[in-house]
Design a protein around this motif. Structure first.
Motif, PDB file in Angstrom:
ATOM      1  N   ARG A 480      -4.802   2.465  -0.197  1.00  0.00           N
ATOM      2  CA  ARG A 480      -4.487   3.583  -1.091  1.00  0.00           C
ATOM      3  C   ARG A 480      -3.091   3.438  -1.687  1.00  0.00           C
ATOM      4  O   ARG A 480      -2.908   3.593  -2.900  1.00  0.00           O
ATOM      5  N   GLU A 484      -2.218   2.899  -5.583  1.00  0.00           N
ATOM      6  CA  GLU A 484      -1.405   3.913  -6.252  1.00  0.00           C
ATOM      7  C   GLU A 484      -0.174   3.289  -6.896  1.00  0.00           C
ATOM      8  O   GLU A 484       0.204   3.643  -8.017  1.00  0.00           O
ATOM      9  N   SER A 485       0.450   2.332  -6.220  1.00  0.00           N
ATOM     10  CA  SER A 485       1.613   1.651  -6.776  1.00  0.00           C
ATOM     11  C   SER A 485       1.218   0.824  -7.980  1.00  0.00           C
ATOM     12  O   SER A 485       1.945   0.795  -8.990  1.00  0.00           O
TER      13      SER A 485
END
Length: 493
Positions: A480, A484-485
């Motif tokens: 995750r 997300e990064s």
């Protein structure tokens, strides 16, 4: 001798993909050397597919299920072509490899050039132009399959050292894509990476990504140093300013540490299973109920420090600090790359060392080293973890080493202790293990005795802290946070 115990495994027949005039496109694509499945035989001897048990598959399967995902990779059989098919909420896109492809691209360049080079040249890497040519060719094959599979603006996550050229090839073919890469093994220091004749091509291939992830910050730093030195690109913080052919700034690639983890909750659940706990007690009984069971679990690989821990244990027996019957070392060494000469030689050396120690120290009722050259199912592995008092992870160089985390996660009663190499990525997170330099045999012997004799209150305190760290930073959080990064960086650009 601890006997392997078989358990039912969930399988599923493949479902052919729906035929369309144009191949279906997917918004999330994983690209890895292997597909997340293994071919097995059912009760009637018919072939069927089983989901692979690895941590990467566990981490990404939920993402695939919710994000309209596809997985591009080799299905494991040479000289066989398969069409696309569906399995366990995943669309699978097989990339065919011939016997010669496997020999040159996988056993050759990937595992006899890159693997030893990236693991600090523990054995000398081999540099052959024919291997490089096939590595480049197979990377292009994977990139082309991915370009056909990805929807406009899709997110593509490329995995590991076998496919380092794919990001740039994919970017050139599909500049609309958001591309991430994760390197599961260490990235070497500049002085070692310098030996690679194709160093520029590999760096440029990786820089086709928007985000390159590494297990440790030191690996990311090594990568950025190499980029600065050999490509001359500007590197600020963790941002690499990629230039076009004319030297003008083109875009940003980021290099970040994203340490991988395990499915800790599931392992903790298995550790409370009465059947598995009974099996753990049975293993200790089969070993003669020694006071201390020491355990090593590794692929049979020269990077794992198996010879070093066996040597240290043998010397502790010679010194009289441990005795057979009081202590037993169980070493699980799963078969690995046995067609590669250095691995065959390692097996001979390890088995010779085990034979010498057992010949000198075994008694009629007890064995010094129980050596198991097998792969075991997960439930049996959890039973082995529970049966052990001290886990020995003595890797000479390791990207992460998930065994260290698995052992810790299964000891829900906070019993036991971990002896952990400072050269394994897990050492950055599991700081309350007994950390050791495995090259220092005297230091390794002292670390083993520290773990064996550690007061219960102290070992409980340390294990509780490490288990909490693993529970918070599990494998789902790893995937995750990386994605997300990747998404945040792409939006900034």
């Amino acid at each position: 001798m601890p006997m392997i115990q078989q358990y039912p495994i969930e399988t599923q027949q493949e479902t052919p993909a729906e035929p369309t005039a144009e191949s279906t496109k997917f918004d999330f694509v994983v690209v890895a050397n292997r597909l997340p499945i293994d071919r097995i035989q059912d009760a009637d001897g018919e072939p069927e597919w089983r989901r692979s048990p690895g941590g990467l598959v566990t981490a990404l399967a939920p993402v695939m299920a919710t994000a309209d995902g596809a997985w591009v990779g080799w299905h494991g059989a040479a000289d066989e072509e398969l069409g696309e098919f569906n399995h366990s909420d995943m669309h699978l896109v097989p990339v065919p490899l011939s016997v010669e492809d496997v020999e040159l691209y996988y056993e050759g360049f990937s595992n006899s050039t890159l693997w030893p080079l990236y693991h600090d040249v523990i054995v000398p890497p081999e540099f052959h132009r024919t291997w490089w040519d096939r590595y480049e060719e197979i990377n292009r094959r994977f990139a082309e399959a991915t370009a056909r599979t990805a929807a406009p603006g899709a997110t593509v996550w490329v995995q590991d050292y076998q496919l380092q050229l794919v990001p740039l090839m994919l970017r050139e073919a599909r500049p609309d894509l958001r591309i991430g890469f994760f390197n599961h093994i260490p990235f070497p220091p500049l002085e070692i990476f310098a030996q690679l004749p194709w160093r520029r091509q590999v760096l440029e291939g990786l820089l086709g990504s928007d985000l390159v992830g590494f297990q440790r910050q030191s690996d990311a730093n090594n990568f950025m140093r190499c980029v600065r030195r050999y490509l001359g690109y500007t590197v600020k913080a963790q941002h690499i300013h990629v230039q076009d052919a004319g030297g003008a700034p083109q875009r940003i690639c980021r290099a970040e540490a994203h340490p991988i983890s395990i499915e800790s909750r599931e392992l903790a659940r298995l550790a409370t299973d009465p059947e598995i706990r009974a099996r753990a007690a049975e293993i200790r009984a089969e070993l003669g109920n020694p006071e201390t069971v020491l355990l090593g679990v590794d692929r049979l690989d020269y990077t794992k420090g198996i010879r070093h821990r066996i040597k240290a244990f043998g010397e502790l027996l010679e010194d009289g600090k441990l005795t057979v019957g009081q202590a037993c070392l169980v070493q699980v060494a799963s078969p690995s790359r046995e067609r590669v000469e250095s691995y065959a030689q390692l097996r001979e050396e390890v088995e010779g060392a085990v034979g010498r120690i057992n010949g000198e120290f075994d008694t009629m009722g007890h064995t010094a080293v129980r050596y198991l050259h097998h792969s075991y199912p997960l439930r049996e592995m959890v039973a082995l973890y529970l049966a052990a008092d001290v886990m020995l992870v003595t890797a000479l160089r390791d990207g992460m080493n998930l065994v260290a985390k698995e052992f810790t996660a299964t000891h829900t009663d906070n019993h036991g202790m971990l002896v952990l190499s400072e050269f394994a990525g897990a050492a950055d997170q599991l700081r309350h293990a007994v950390l050791v330099n495995p090259h220092d045999i005297d230091g390794l012997k002292a670390a083993i005795m520290t773990a064996v004799n550690m007061p219960q209150a102290e070992s409980t305190r340390r294990m509780r802290i490490m288990r909490r760290q693993i529970a918070v930073n599990d494998v789902a959080r790893w995937s995750r946070i990386f994605l997300e990064s990747l998404a945040a960086g792409h939006e900034e650009d």
